[in-house]
Scaffold this motif. Sequence first.
Motif, PDB file in Angstrom:
ATOM      1  N   ASP B  63     -43.438  19.198  10.024  1.00  0.00           N
ATOM      2  CA  ASP B  63     -43.889  19.043  11.411  1.00  0.00           C
ATOM      3  C   ASP B  63     -43.845  20.392  12.136  1.00  0.00           C
ATOM      4  OD1 ASP B  63     -43.643  18.419  14.357  1.00  0.00           O
ATOM      5  OD2 ASP B  63     -43.838  16.397  13.579  1.00  0.00           O
ATOM      6  N   ASP B  65     -43.146  21.082  15.034  1.00  0.00           N
ATOM      7  CA  ASP B  65     -41.929  21.149  15.846  1.00  0.00           C
ATOM      8  C   ASP B  65     -40.742  21.628  15.012  1.00  0.00           C
ATOM      9  OD1 ASP B  65     -40.389  20.287  18.349  1.00  0.00           O
ATOM     10  OD2 ASP B  65     -39.406  19.042  16.837  1.00  0.00           O
ATOM     11  N   LYS B  69     -38.565  25.191  15.322  1.00  0.00           N
ATOM     12  CA  LYS B  69     -37.102  25.211  15.371  1.00  0.00           C
ATOM     13  C   LYS B  69     -36.514  26.025  14.220  1.00  0.00           C
ATOM     14  CE  LYS B  69     -36.800  20.979  18.052  1.00  0.00           C
ATOM     15  NZ  LYS B  69     -36.887  19.503  18.017  1.00  0.00           N
ATOM     16  N   ALA B  97     -41.286  14.018  17.686  1.00  0.00           N
ATOM     17  CA  ALA B  97     -41.535  15.406  18.084  1.00  0.00           C
ATOM     18  C   ALA B  97     -42.570  15.453  19.211  1.00  0.00           C
ATOM     19  CB  ALA B  97     -42.017  16.210  16.873  1.00  0.00           C
ATOM     20  N   ARG B 101     -41.255  17.201  22.639  1.00  0.00           N
ATOM     21  CA  ARG B 101     -41.881  18.444  23.061  1.00  0.00           C
ATOM     22  C   ARG B 101     -42.838  18.202  24.228  1.00  0.00           C
ATOM     23  NH1 ARG B 101     -41.933  23.571  20.823  1.00  0.00           N
ATOM     24  NH2 ARG B 101     -40.433  22.857  19.278  1.00  0.00           N
ATOM     25  N   TYR B 106     -46.954  20.167  22.701  1.00  0.00           N
ATOM     26  CA  TYR B 106     -47.254  19.886  21.301  1.00  0.00           C
ATOM     27  C   TYR B 106     -48.690  20.264  20.974  1.00  0.00           C
ATOM     28  CZ  TYR B 106     -46.359  17.980  16.746  1.00  0.00           C
ATOM     29  OH  TYR B 106     -46.148  17.865  15.391  1.00  0.00           O
TER      30      TYR B 106
ATOM     31  N   LYS C  15     -32.391  16.371  20.164  1.00  0.00           N
ATOM     32  CA  LYS C  15     -33.652  17.091  20.128  1.00  0.00           C
ATOM     33  C   LYS C  15     -33.683  18.154  19.045  1.00  0.00           C
ATOM     34  CE  LYS C  15     -35.443  16.328  24.623  1.00  0.00           C
ATOM     35  NZ  LYS C  15     -36.356  16.812  25.643  1.00  0.00           N
TER      36      LYS C  15
END
Lengths: 345, 345, 345
Positions: B63, B65, B69, B97, B101, B106, C15
């Motif tokens: 993903d 997201d 990270k 996500a 987000r 996103y 998160k």
Amino acid sequence: PVASAQPGLQSNEVKREWWHIERLKPFKVDPSYKKMSFISVKGNAFVDEKGKTIVFKGVSISDPDKLVKDGQWGKKHFEVIKSWGANIIRIPVHPIAWHQRGVEEYMRLLDQAVDWCSELGIYVIIDWHSIGNLDMEILAHDMHNTTKKETFNFWRTIAAHYKEAPAVAFYEIFNEPTLYDGQYGNTTWAEWKGLMEQIIDVIYAQNKKAVPLVAGFNWAYDLTPVRQNPIAREGIGYVVHPYPGKRPIPREPKWEQDFGFVADKYPVMATEIGFMKGGEDENLHDDGKYGPSIMNYFHKKGISWVVWVFDPVWVPQMIKNWEYEPTDQGKFFRDVMQGKFKYDK
Amino acid sequence: PVASAQPGLQSNEVKREWWHIERLKPFKVDPSYKKMSFISVKGNAFVDEKGKTIVFKGVSISDPDKLVKDGQWGKKHFEVIKSWGANIIRIPVHPIAWHQRGVEEYMRLLDQAVDWCSELGIYVIIDWHSIGNLDMEILAHDMHNTTKKETFNFWRTIAAHYKEAPAVAFYEIFNEPTLYDGQYGNTTWAEWKGLMEQIIDVIYAQNKKAVPLVAGFNWAYDLTPVRQNPIAREGIGYVVHPYPGKRPIPREPKWEQDFGFVADKYPVMATEIGFMKGGEDENLHDDGKYGPSIMNYFHKKGISWVVWVFDPVWVPQMIKNWEYEPTDQGKFFRDVMQGKFKYDK
Amino acid sequence: PVASAQPGLQSNEVKREWWHIERLKPFKVDPSYKKMSFISVKGNAFVDEKGKTIVFKGVSISDPDKLVKDGQWGKKHFEVIKSWGANIIRIPVHPIAWHQRGVEEYMRLLDQAVDWCSELGIYVIIDWHSIGNLDMEILAHDMHNTTKKETFNFWRTIAAHYKEAPAVAFYEIFNEPTLYDGQYGNTTWAEWKGLMEQIIDVIYAQNKKAVPLVAGFNWAYDLTPVRQNPIAREGIGYVVHPYPGKRPIPREPKWEQDFGFVADKYPVMATEIGFMKGGEDENLHDDGKYGPSIMNYFHKKGISWVVWVFDPVWVPQMIKNWEYEPTDQGKFFRDVMQGKFKYDK
Ligand SMILES: [Mg+2]
Ligand SMILES: [Mg+2]
Ligand SMILES: [Mg+2]
Ligand SMILES: [Mg+2]
Ligand SMILES: [Mg+2]
């Protein structure tokens, strides 16, 4: 803390003792208010308690939440509208504002509006101002975002709260139904009608004295399915939003086919009309003929109407500024409301 | 602030003036991009604008997201995949996500991915990466949690936004439908098919140039109902996730019955395949035969495929680390994508 | 962090790395617990593993979330109830408390309760304590606010988690179904039955060893539709809440018609009964006859029962204070549970 009947939007604020959340108290009709008649439906007319027909003419304000943020929320706003000759004010409740302000706080704003309108003897339409396909829950924009569940509960809350207030005469169930050529998915008139009947049943279980208003597809323009398949509930009115761009001149024959024929059998309220010069939205463009022709058409058909919108920013504007200087359409419709317009013979 | 078309997830950030929320602007295809052909369906094949069949071979990233990270979100990730020989990249959008987000942020990540892929001339699958029973809204895990409403609106947003982008060729509607022997409740293929058709209609109302992809139950394995009751929409492809554990050796006769027969009539894309030694998930266990046999089978049937997953942590991994050192399956599929694998005659 | 199977209520707390959220671990039955028998249905009775009929007699506690906030959450509360002679405790899980505390934390409270009850050899009913019309998602009050989606997932979570715990014998699917004369919209018994069967299927897919309990409309009073159209699933019980105000004296003939006839064919549990002097709720008013007459009626019919509510504030109270001094109904039902009540011959 006092919270609302059910939608639960304030739950996070009342974590400590949720078992003490009180239900919203019913709106109290103050004995000092001007005595107003409850409005009901008789044949194709809206009538007062003596059976006298009332044709409603008025304006839509902007969302109370916007007026608060603009610093313009107060009785004066309603007094000006009364002075323009209106006998009705439409209040558009945008779901996003309902969410952001919370049910309890938002209802306090509506209570103030109903207090002021009751004092002034002016009627109110509560309008659940969403756009799109509620059946699939695909709505036009963030500001219109809602669910069937929330809509059921909104009307349950409104109908329970205002059942003793004659000023709150109309409940406009869903502002502008539209599938937007499938962009908002699909549903049929039969399904939509079933959904509206479910909501009317929720309203009537609380309050049989208000008049639910139902719109058709094409952004509340198309009432043709009503001919074969009307809403199977008594005491309601139909809604139409016949903006200039919907049909080219001559518009009258099309209006008759699209929604006007309904007014021969049921009461009809055009809860949005309006026009402007310029602007981005072609649907609103004035061609110089729209205003007089729609006023004459409504006059002939006995159709009630509400102008969009008594705000200096939202389009098409009725006022230029917070001194309430009228725009072109503001002046035009003010004249009509004040009896200065000459209808065709 | 600019917010998305409708899902409303940012409402709380824009309390001040919700009537100024702008709609998401359509993705702009930069003139400097490599010219890519829109992909469509012809018979049982995916074809370019000249009618030439393209068999897609590529990988699923993790993903976006997660990659952000991990500190690994950048064009390099896509360049490495291109260098491995892929002509397609699948982007799994996990509902969690998307929620965390926010739609607007996103979509910015997806825009970056589409920019990079457009520059590299590599195609993209947008994959709504949920698992379970969307009909009853019982999903496998927090990360897959969504609703029908959100899924409708997700696809409306994606289809409107990327309609001019040929790189975004495929919309994988729902990653892995499964009832898990009733643990996720019940629905029928007829109901699921109806739900998929509703979503395809929402997509096509915005964009007829993308190819919706539809999966079957059993975690996107079982396409047997397609024989009697195919999706009643043109221009779509079918999805299968034939991991090793689905069937014992010899797998080919079962594959043919379970999904392969569909490829004789409609285009099929295996949007997840993969294997590993060890690990907790028996479904993924390599027996030394899976890789070559499925490559030969797909080659014979003209089935496109995407390997799960180009990540050093999610299983089965294609890379061991952020130096992009390939795992066993990484090396195997890289060889295939680079033309180094010898298919059976 | 460890989060629950799916409802997603803690998503905002996790998160950083949502792909590491663990599923809730199944409840562990400690070997030191008193050995309890799983309960099942045989004919019109609840039976233990040896086929011996058990008639359940007990009390409903208040919501664990309330007891925590009251500072009264602890094993002592359960020990006192045991000392009063109860063989069952009903735990009402209010959706608002489930939301506010979060799934993971709320489940920890339930685990503690199940630990204590297992140690004490007392059975548990998990009660999803909502009121209203789940089909249209119009619920009575903020504290009862839920959705079909959440209810499906609640039972999936409970059934998966407690499947090895014999103490958690009963799952009361939905506390009090009611349409409130249309105020909560409409649904039919056929639709409600279908919804209950969907939920039972979700439960049984995880756990066939618990007994789902199903209530009728009129706030869990009316079981008359069961005569023609019973729930089409094996192994369940029916629920009734026959408060004093439901019927005037003599109540027995009405009870027989309204729900008692069901007990001739299926097991029935009155999961709420109770009375008080005074108070605002006429439904609860004691006339001096209710207690003995309902005890005799249940005794004759083999109906199990649970008194509402072992709390000093919620009405009708069983205790006056946190010294557990019994109210009138507290004393009455304690006597019955302790075998001190003389049934009619
Ligand atoms: Mg009426
Ligand atoms: Mg409008
Ligand atoms: Mg196409
Ligand atoms: Mg997978
Ligand atoms: Mg059983």
